[in-house]
Design a protein around this motif. Structure first.
Motif: not given
Lengths: 374, 42
Positions: A20-34, B1-5, B11-17
């Motif tokens: 959940a922390a990875g999926a719902f918290h904004p982060s630079l990796p998530a932004l770059l991934g998006a 950084m662990g696997f779940p994170r 998942l966040q990147a896929l949805v937001l992207g």
């Protein structure tokens, strides 16, 4: 909870809270991934959304909804242009009035097969408000690919369209078709073509960006098109009738100015089809509600424009040696069978009209060399 | 950084992207005036 259960649930709870922390918290990796995902999707569109894909996949995958006839028409034309079928075809190119007048492609094909004893495929190449400029693009794409009869719908409203309408079509095309004839018409009219990249997706980005949610069809399944939209329309109120008549009168009022130029476009379309060979061209007058017809003839300006059009269309057909069919009276269409000024909504009326059309086409096919009906 | 994170971030990147791509596509469409033509009798 026993101590053993607590030991088991603690790691899984931690696993979920990390997820959940990875999926719902904004982060630079998530932004770059998006951003990366968006870029990859764009590149996929550039590489995968080609004419071949539109021609090969079902039309329903690219339609925003069941009424999206421009997406349907684009795919149908690309399909017809890709497959060279030995089976004779009847291609109907026209606007929604033609679409609603035909009881069904299979119905017409059945009537033709019954009369002539050979299989026919009917290509309904129709869309709301399809212009003769778009018809020229369609004709260009199917010329040489389709053998049989091409029915080109004509109407005073269409032949009265001003050049400004064409400019809008060049700037914002409704069909995703690359056609030399359309470009040539724009060139002749002095209209600058948009910059082309040679990539189908980039050159027709407007077509795709108008229907981004069509991507959901990959999950929901293809949309099932329906060529009888008028049955779902509501009957016009008297005020709306008055507005529809005013709109018709206003459009036809431009006939004297625009008609000759538009007939020239139509002539070049006929020539393009003829040059490809194996095609008989037929001009078909668009159906018109007798009520709308009467109202127009009651107005002196409109009557003058209509009379001029009727003379011109016959002269045009004579010049090009193509049959001209005006079947509203022959099909005995009554005002109550129309939902507005030009759309049939009565199934029996559409069947009657289709029968009359089939009879004319059969006569023409039986006498191909004369160019006239038997 | 662990696997779940990492999985969560993916998942966040896929949805937001995907949403970003669709939103930009729609924006380009609106800006260029692209629309699905619907018939109107008047």
């Amino acid at each position: 909870m026993t101590s053993t259960e607590a030991e088991v649930s603690r790691p899984s709870r931690r696993w979920l809270s990390d997820l959940a922390a990875g999926a719902f918290h904004p982060s630079l990796p998530a932004l770059l991934g998006a951003l990366l995902v968006a870029v990859v999707l764009f590149l996929c569109c550039v590489a995968l959304l080609t004419q071949d894909l539109l021609a090969g996949a079902g039309c329903g995958y690219f339609m925003a909804d069941w009424k999206d006839d421009y997406a349907y028409l684009t795919c149908t034309v690309l399909q017809a242009a890709r497959i060279e079928s030995p089976e004779p075809a009847i291609a109907l190119i026209g606007a929604s009035a033609l679409r609603e007048s035909i009881a069904g492609a299979e119905y017409l094909a059945g009537l033709m097969t019954e009369e002539l004893g050979q299989n026919f495929r009917v290509l309904p190449l129709t869309a709301a408000g399809l212009t003769h400029w778009e018809a020229s693009a369609i004709a260009d794409r199917i010329a040489g690919r389709v053998q049989g009869v091409v029915v080109l719908e004509v109407s005073p409203g269409k032949m009265a369209l001003p050049q400004g309408f064409f400019e809008d079509l060049v700037r914002q095309p409704r069909l995703a078709l690359d056609a030399g004839a359309f470009d040539e018409e724009a060139h002749r009219a002095g209209i600058a073509l948009p910059r082309r990249t040679g990539n189908f997706f980039l050159d027709h980005h407007g077509f795709f960006s108008a229907r981004p949610w069509a991507v959901l069809n990959l999950v929901k399944g293809p949309v099932v098109p329906d060529l009888h939209q008028a049955r779902t329309w509501r009957v016009l109120s008297e005020d709306e009738w008055a507005m529809a008549e005013a709109s018709l009168r206003q459009r036809i009022g431009g006939y004297a100015e625009n008609g000759p130029r538009n007939f020239e476009v139509m002539g070049r379309t006929i020539a393009c089809l003829r040059e490809a060979g194996g095609i008989q061209v037929v001009l078909l007058e668009s159906v018109r509600n007798p009520r709308a017809d009467r109202i127009m003839r009651d107005s002196p300006e409109c009557r003058e424009a209509l009379t001029m059009y009727e003379k011109d269309v016959r002269a045009h057909a004579e010049t090009w040696g193509v049959p001209y069919l005006d079947m509203t009276a022959e099909a005995e269409l009554a005002p109550g069978e129309f939902i507005d000024t030009s759309h049939i909504w009565d199934t029996d009326a559409a069947k009657r009209y289709t029968h009359v059309l089939a009879a004319h086409l059969t006569a023409l096919i039986k006498n191909p060399h004369t160019g006239k009906e038997g | 950084m662990g696997f779940p994170r990492l999985l969560g971030i993916t998942l966040q990147a896929l949805v937001l992207g995907t949403l970003l791509f669709l939103a930009v596509a729609r924006l380009v469409g609106l800006e260029s005036g692209a629309r699905i033509f619907r018939y109107q009798a008047f």
